[in-house]
Design a protein around this motif. Structure first.
Motif, PDB file in Angstrom:
ATOM      1  N   LYS A 302       0.699  -1.361   0.124  1.00 49.20           N
ATOM      2  CA  LYS A 302      -0.091   0.060   0.079  1.00 49.20           C
ATOM      3  C   LYS A 302       0.750   1.283   0.112  1.00 49.20           C
ATOM      4  O   LYS A 302       1.740   1.504  -1.034  1.00 49.20           O
ATOM      5  CB  LYS A 302      -1.187   0.001   1.149  1.00 49.20           C
ATOM      6  CG  LYS A 302      -1.925  -1.144   1.059  1.00 49.20           C
ATOM      7  CD  LYS A 302      -2.901  -0.938   2.154  1.00 49.20           C
ATOM      8  CE  LYS A 302      -4.190  -2.264   2.187  1.00 49.20           C
ATOM      9  NZ  LYS A 302      -4.945  -2.073   3.053  1.00 49.20           N
ATOM     10  N   ASP A 303       0.684   1.980   0.826  1.00 49.69           N
ATOM     11  CA  ASP A 303       1.411   3.435   1.006  1.00 49.69           C
ATOM     12  C   ASP A 303       2.917   3.352   1.611  1.00 49.69           C
ATOM     13  O   ASP A 303       3.561   4.113   1.903  1.00 49.69           O
ATOM     14  CB  ASP A 303       0.694   4.325   1.857  1.00 49.69           C
ATOM     15  CG  ASP A 303      -0.585   4.660   1.389  1.00 49.69           C
ATOM     16  OD1 ASP A 303      -0.878   4.618   0.068  1.00 49.69           O
ATOM     17  OD2 ASP A 303      -1.550   4.875   2.032  1.00 49.69           O
ATOM     18  N   TYR A 351       1.763   9.164   1.830  1.00 52.54           N
ATOM     19  CA  TYR A 351       0.230   9.255   2.001  1.00 52.54           C
ATOM     20  C   TYR A 351      -0.266  10.258   0.785  1.00 52.54           C
ATOM     21  O   TYR A 351      -0.014  11.328   0.743  1.00 52.54           O
ATOM     22  CB  TYR A 351      -0.368   9.647   3.131  1.00 52.54           C
ATOM     23  CG  TYR A 351      -1.936   9.923   3.127  1.00 52.54           C
ATOM     24  CD1 TYR A 351      -2.769   8.913   3.462  1.00 52.54           C
ATOM     25  CD2 TYR A 351      -2.480  11.288   3.028  1.00 52.54           C
ATOM     26  CE1 TYR A 351      -4.291   9.127   3.226  1.00 52.54           C
ATOM     27  CE2 TYR A 351      -3.934  11.437   3.137  1.00 52.54           C
ATOM     28  CZ  TYR A 351      -4.692  10.261   3.233  1.00 52.54           C
ATOM     29  OH  TYR A 351      -5.803  10.627   3.173  1.00 52.54           O
ATOM     30  N   LYS A 352      -0.883   9.612  -0.197  1.00 51.05           N
ATOM     31  CA  LYS A 352      -1.242  10.686  -1.391  1.00 51.05           C
ATOM     32  C   LYS A 352      -2.707  10.296  -1.948  1.00 51.05           C
ATOM     33  O   LYS A 352      -2.820   9.201  -2.565  1.00 51.05           O
ATOM     34  CB  LYS A 352      -0.441  10.505  -2.385  1.00 51.05           C
ATOM     35  CG  LYS A 352      -0.613  11.400  -3.771  1.00 51.05           C
ATOM     36  CD  LYS A 352       0.340  11.340  -4.825  1.00 51.05           C
ATOM     37  CE  LYS A 352       0.383  12.497  -5.787  1.00 51.05           C
ATOM     38  NZ  LYS A 352       1.606  12.571  -6.725  1.00 51.05           N
ATOM     39  N   LYS A 353      -3.631  10.680  -1.548  1.00 48.61           N
ATOM     40  CA  LYS A 353      -5.257  10.440  -2.088  1.00 48.61           C
ATOM     41  C   LYS A 353      -5.704  11.352  -2.865  1.00 48.61           C
ATOM     42  O   LYS A 353      -6.589  11.360  -3.557  1.00 48.61           O
ATOM     43  CB  LYS A 353      -5.899  10.566  -0.659  1.00 48.61           C
ATOM     44  CG  LYS A 353      -5.685   9.593   0.193  1.00 48.61           C
ATOM     45  CD  LYS A 353      -5.633   7.998  -0.143  1.00 48.61           C
ATOM     46  CE  LYS A 353      -5.450   7.179   0.980  1.00 48.61           C
ATOM     47  NZ  LYS A 353      -5.436   5.661   0.352  1.00 48.61           N
ATOM     48  N   ASN A 354      -4.641  12.641  -3.221  1.00 45.26           N
ATOM     49  CA  ASN A 354      -5.037  13.780  -4.295  1.00 45.26           C
ATOM     50  C   ASN A 354      -3.901  14.006  -4.913  1.00 45.26           C
ATOM     51  O   ASN A 354      -2.726  14.000  -4.275  1.00 45.26           O
ATOM     52  CB  ASN A 354      -5.729  14.941  -3.530  1.00 45.26           C
ATOM     53  CG  ASN A 354      -6.137  15.877  -4.329  1.00 45.26           C
ATOM     54  OD1 ASN A 354      -5.273  16.549  -5.130  1.00 45.26           O
ATOM     55  ND2 ASN A 354      -7.640  16.203  -4.267  1.00 45.26           N
ATOM     56  N   LYS A 355      -4.185  14.292  -6.203  1.00 42.10           N
ATOM     57  CA  LYS A 355      -2.870  14.512  -7.041  1.00 42.10           C
ATOM     58  C   LYS A 355      -2.004  15.906  -6.766  1.00 42.10           C
ATOM     59  O   LYS A 355      -0.958  16.270  -7.027  1.00 42.10           O
ATOM     60  CB  LYS A 355      -3.244  14.607  -8.741  1.00 42.10           C
ATOM     61  CG  LYS A 355      -4.213  15.592  -8.973  1.00 42.10           C
ATOM     62  CD  LYS A 355      -4.675  15.648 -10.446  1.00 42.10           C
ATOM     63  CE  LYS A 355      -5.338  16.899 -10.875  1.00 42.10           C
ATOM     64  NZ  LYS A 355      -5.883  16.748 -12.165  1.00 42.10           N
ATOM     65  N   SER A 358       0.735  15.557  -1.074  1.00 38.91           N
ATOM     66  CA  SER A 358       1.345  13.923  -0.447  1.00 38.91           C
ATOM     67  C   SER A 358       1.972  14.282   0.810  1.00 38.91           C
ATOM     68  O   SER A 358       2.503  15.523   0.855  1.00 38.91           O
ATOM     69  CB  SER A 358       2.061  13.372  -1.403  1.00 38.91           C
ATOM     70  OG  SER A 358       3.184  14.120  -2.044  1.00 38.91           O
TER      71      SER A 358
END
Length: 405
Positions: A302-303, A351-355, A358
């Motif tokens: 995962k991350d 952790y990167k949920k949005n471009k 991060s």
């Protein structure tokens, strides 16, 4: 040298932590070099911001510890002139919290650099990139370069901390990426000289390639990485002593394997490198040539990512690599070590949920096995085993604002 008590216990504890939270902070430094044809004739304001706190707890005669608290800010205007032409103009700013002034250039080892001029409060440089896409998978770049995960170079050749301290690379670059072969070829022009200047011309040539031996879409991948760096100091207009001329070369090559698990663990990879150093011109190094062997195991989930590597070297120097991997002290003058052996454990989380943003965390433990050496004028050195560690936390923000189009 001073022995640290419980150093092995410290290393085992950090290693245990790593395996229980198996990271990819380096991914925060990646930039996609491909031109998006959907943005033709559109003008964007791109704000590339990296905030960091890096703490290096090193306490030995080999390397002294320090902390880097600050940020990098690179706002620029981005415009795609045609489906294959990109133009970016802006500036690059580096600031360490608490620093009042900066030399105009950060390359402190360039001989007799004129550092009388200072910038107050921050280090500011222009940013410019002109790029043409010759084919979908072939990019030619002028100006500021894509460093892209440190050109995919191994840590003994390129220290990831340069993302927090060095000037942005600038020169010319050719990027190629296909199914079975990828390459990054570049020249980083670090110091330009005019006639009668009192510093040296300095540039670095680099090449990094990866050749897939089997279909990279398979769960099991086998590949050959080849890496090369050469830095030259001095030029035809150089008015300094010929004794200051210098050309160093680093190279690395080996074999790598990757297996995609597709369960809790995303992948497991193993790489084995043979690294080398050659002093081609000059007499500024303690060694004429040397070598290092670098096996590395990586696990991703995962991350998270865990890197566990071993390093053994003799007479090895590096142009841009981490000082842990070289056979001299960066803290004590004229201190030289015989064969160095270290175990390097690195835990990364991203952790990167949005471009547009991060968040990253990195924990490193460097365990030195016993080694020997000498210091000119002082005699032999015998060091017992000990451990160094460092950690960093990073927040990257890179929003884009459409201005026109």
């Amino acid at each position: 040298m001073k022995k640290r008590t419980n150093s092995l216990l410290l290393f085992i504890s950090i290693l245990f932590l790593s395996y229980n939270t198996i990271g990819q902070v380096n991914g925060m430094f990646y930039q996609n070099p491909k031109i998006d044809s959907n943005d033709i004739k559109k003008l964007y304001l791109v704000v590339d911001n990296l905030n960091f706190f890096q703490d290096n707890e090193f306490a030995s005669e080999k390397i002294k510890g320090y902390t880097l608290p600050g940020f990098r800010l690179n706002p620029n205007l981005s415009y795609i002139l045609d489906k294959n032409i990109l133009l970016e103009v802006g500036f690059s700013l580096l600031h360490y919290w608490g620093a009042n002034s900066y030399p105009c250039y950060s390359y402190s080892d360039i001989s007799l650099w004129n550092s009388n001029d200072y910038q107050k409060g921050f280090h500011l440089l222009p940013f410019f990139r002109a790029q043409i896409s010759l084919k979908d998978n072939l990019q030619l770049v002028f100006g500021n370069l894509y460093v892209n995960n440190n050109h995919n170079l191994i840590l003994p050749l390129y220290n990831t901390e340069l993302n927090l301290s060095s000037d942005p690379e600038a020169g010319i670059q050719l990027l190629y990426d296909s199914k079975y072969f990828a390459s990054d070829l570049w020249v980083n022009w670090q110091s330009f000289i005019f006639r009668n200047d009192t510093h040296q011309e300095v540039f670095t040539f680099g090449l990094s390639t990866k050749t897939n031996l089997i279909n990279p879409e398979n769960k099991f991948q086998l590949y050959i990485p080849i890496q090369f760096l050469a830095q030259h100091k001095g030029g035809e207009l150089d008015t300094l002593s010929p004794d200051l001329l210098q050309t160093w070369t680093n190279f690395a090559g080996g074999i790598g394997a990757n297996y995609r698990v597709d369960k809790f663990i995303d992948y497991i990879s193993f790489e084995l490198f043979y690294s080398g150093f050659v002093q081609n011109v000059g007499k500024n190094s303690h060694f004429d040539n040397g070598y290092g062997i670098y096996p590395k195991l990586s696990v991703g989930a995962k991350d998270f990512k865990l890197n566990l590597s071993y390093w053994v070297s003799k007479d090895f120097m590096s142009i841009f690599g981490s000082p842990h991997f070289i056979n001299i002290s960066t803290a004590t003058e004229n201190m030289v070590f015989n064969k160095i052996r270290i175990i390097y454990s690195q835990l990364e989380y991203c952790y990167k949920k949005n471009k547009n943003y991060s968040l990253g965390f990195e924990l490193n433990c460097i365990y030195y096995l016993p080694f020997t050496g000498y210091r000119k004028g002082y005699g032999d050195i015998i060091s017992s085993d000990y451990a160094d560690f460092s950690f960093g936390i990073y927040l990257k923000l890179n929003p884009r604002f459409k201005i026109k189009g």
